[in-house]
Design a protein around this motif. Structure first.
Motif, short mmCIF file in Angstrom:
data_model
loop_
_atom_site.label_atom_id
_atom_site.label_comp_id
_atom_site.label_asym_id
_atom_site.label_seq_id
_atom_site.Cartn_x
_atom_site.Cartn_y
_atom_site.Cartn_z
N UNK A 243 0.95 -1.41 -0.14
CA UNK A 243 -0.07 -0.07 -0.01
C UNK A 243 0.78 1.22 0.04
N UNK A 244 0.35 2.30 -0.41
CA UNK A 244 0.73 3.74 -0.17
C UNK A 244 -0.29 4.61 0.40
N UNK A 245 0.08 5.89 0.94
CA UNK A 245 -1.26 6.67 1.20
C UNK A 245 -1.91 6.23 2.62
N UNK A 246 -3.08 6.14 2.60
CA UNK A 246 -3.83 5.74 3.84
C UNK A 246 -4.81 4.86 3.59
N UNK A 247 -4.97 3.61 4.43
CA UNK A 247 -5.79 2.40 3.85
C UNK A 247 -6.05 2.07 5.27
N UNK A 248 -7.48 1.56 5.41
CA UNK A 248 -7.91 1.08 6.64
C UNK A 248 -8.38 -0.64 6.31
N UNK A 249 -8.14 -1.52 7.13
CA UNK A 249 -8.34 -2.89 6.89
C UNK A 249 -9.18 -3.44 7.97
#
Length: 418
Positions: A243-249
């Protein structure tokens, strides 16, 4: 009039005049959200809205659209015309007299917040007592807020823009159907396939967010200016994404196949099944991994690692200060991380609690797909407050301008003035 309604009206009076305590504000919002009132309460608020007299023409322009249909927000009556989302206001909202630039509008400002018509409350910490504004600037800045959308890069390098596609099969990737349903992407295996793994990449440009479900059932939410690369099916003894940036899993549990995330090539996260958020924008100060549920292991480039518990945040500096290498290798762990603030983006909110002007502007830049520069350095200003993200840029700028922060607009470039 019922006794409960009389109590609500008394609280409204104190709220609008800035005399309500934090406990009374909490109680008022709780009563209004629960619907514990009658038509007398709504009529009372409507009366004050009708008699509201703004002091200037720009006051009228700013509040006009928010006053329309405001009372129906409480009753849920049909026929109201508003495109603003309803915010579930949290408890612990400070006393209104601290809301520096909303006090000027008395009942209009208080009612808008109470009725959730504006979906926003915001104020600034400032030693200055008076504010200046440039309403023409904001009124002429017709830049809409971000929205749902993304670009999907398939295994063969071809790209699909998902913003305007309807429901249905987007592509077939080596025995797996890529399906778009109600603005969310999912992967459905249609035949067994032992061929070499193929990869897709989802990218959200500035001004876009998107949600997808990975082939294993893991839910993924991408903030603006982010990406995730993943296989169209998981095989072997691990599930690996980048991933890059902002990610919620929200990771689907599978003890036999750990889930591993490569973050910008600068950090790694290992989980079995859990909920966590990763903020790894290149222009932020650190890679921040925040755990909401379960357990994760965070590893930095030096192979130092920490295991997080729910509510903790691991910080890996992106630009370490010139200190010893031993100190640089340490991953900082924050206990009792502000989950509401961290997850605000996923919930459709800006949360500026304790944020510097630079931090606020980075969020604005990504969401509205604009470039932001500073004419003479970054003013040392901090903010408190929240607002929904569905407002046009002009509305956000009006709020900031009324807090003595000034701008110049050149197409999609915003210059912060001293």
């Amino acid at each position: 009039m019922a006794a409960n309604s009389q109590h609500i009206i008394a609280l409204l009076e104190k709220y609008a005049s800035g005399q309500a305590s934090s406990g009374e504000v909490d109680q008022l919002f709780t009563l209004l959200r629960a619907g514990n009132h009658d038509e007398e309460v709504v009529s009372y608020i409507e009366h004050h809205l009708k008699t509201f007299e703004p002091s200037t023409a720009d006051d009228i322009a700013f509040w006009k659209s928010r006053l329309e249909g405001g009372a129906q927000k409480i009753t849920g009556a049909a026929g109201m015309e508003t495109g603003n989302a309803v915010v579930d206001l949290p408890t612990g909202i400070p006393v209104v007299h601290r809301v520096h630039f909303l006090r000027r509008w008395g009942w209009a400002a208080a009612s808008i917040i109470l009725l959730l018509g504006a979906g926003a409350y915001l104020w600034i910490r400032s030693a200055k007592e008076e504010t200046r504004s440039s309403p023409t600037l904001a009124q002429n800045t017709h830049i809409p807020p971000g929205k749902s959308g993304a670009v999907l890069t398939l295994a063969d390098g071809s790209q699909v823009v998902l913003d305007s596609l309807g429901n249905g099969v987007v592509a077939d990737q080596t025995g797996t159907q890529v399906i778009l349903q109600d603005g969310k992407l999912a992967y459905k295996p249609v035949q067994h396939n032992d061929s070499e793994l193929t990869y897709n990449t989802m990218t959200t440009p500035h001004g876009r967010q998107f949600q997808l479900t990975l082939p294993d059932g893991t839910g993924v939410w991408l903030n603006a200016g982010s990406s995730i690369k993943y296989p169209t099916r998981f095989a072997g003894n691990e599930r690996r994404v980048a991933i890059t940036g902002e990610v919620y899993f929200e990771v689907a549990h599978n003890a036999n196949m750990p889930f591993k995330v490569s973050v910008n090539g600068k950090a790694a996260i290992e989980v079995l099944g859990t909920h966590f958020n990763v903020n790894a924008y290149d222009n932020e100060e650190a890679i921040n991994t925040t755990l909401l549920k379960g357990s994760v292991r965070v590893i930095n480039p030096d192979q130092n690692m920490v295991v997080l518990k729910p509510g903790q945040q691991a910080q890996i500096p992106l630009a370490p200060k010139p200190v010893s290498s031993k100190t640089q290798a340490i991953i900082k762990v924050i206990n009792n991380a502000d989950i509401d603030k961290i997850m605000a983006w996923k919930n459709g909110l800006f949360n500026f609690e304790g944020a510097s002007l630079a931090e606020v502007m980075r969020q604005v830049e990504r969401w509205y797909n604009i470039d932001i520069t500073y004419e003479k350095g970054i003013p040392d200003i901090s903010f408190e407050g929240k607002m929904t993200k569905d407002v046009p840029l002009k509305d956000l700028l009006v709020m900031l301008e009324r807090s003595d922060i000034h701008f110049r607009i050149d197409n999609r470039k915003l210059i912060v003035l001293p």
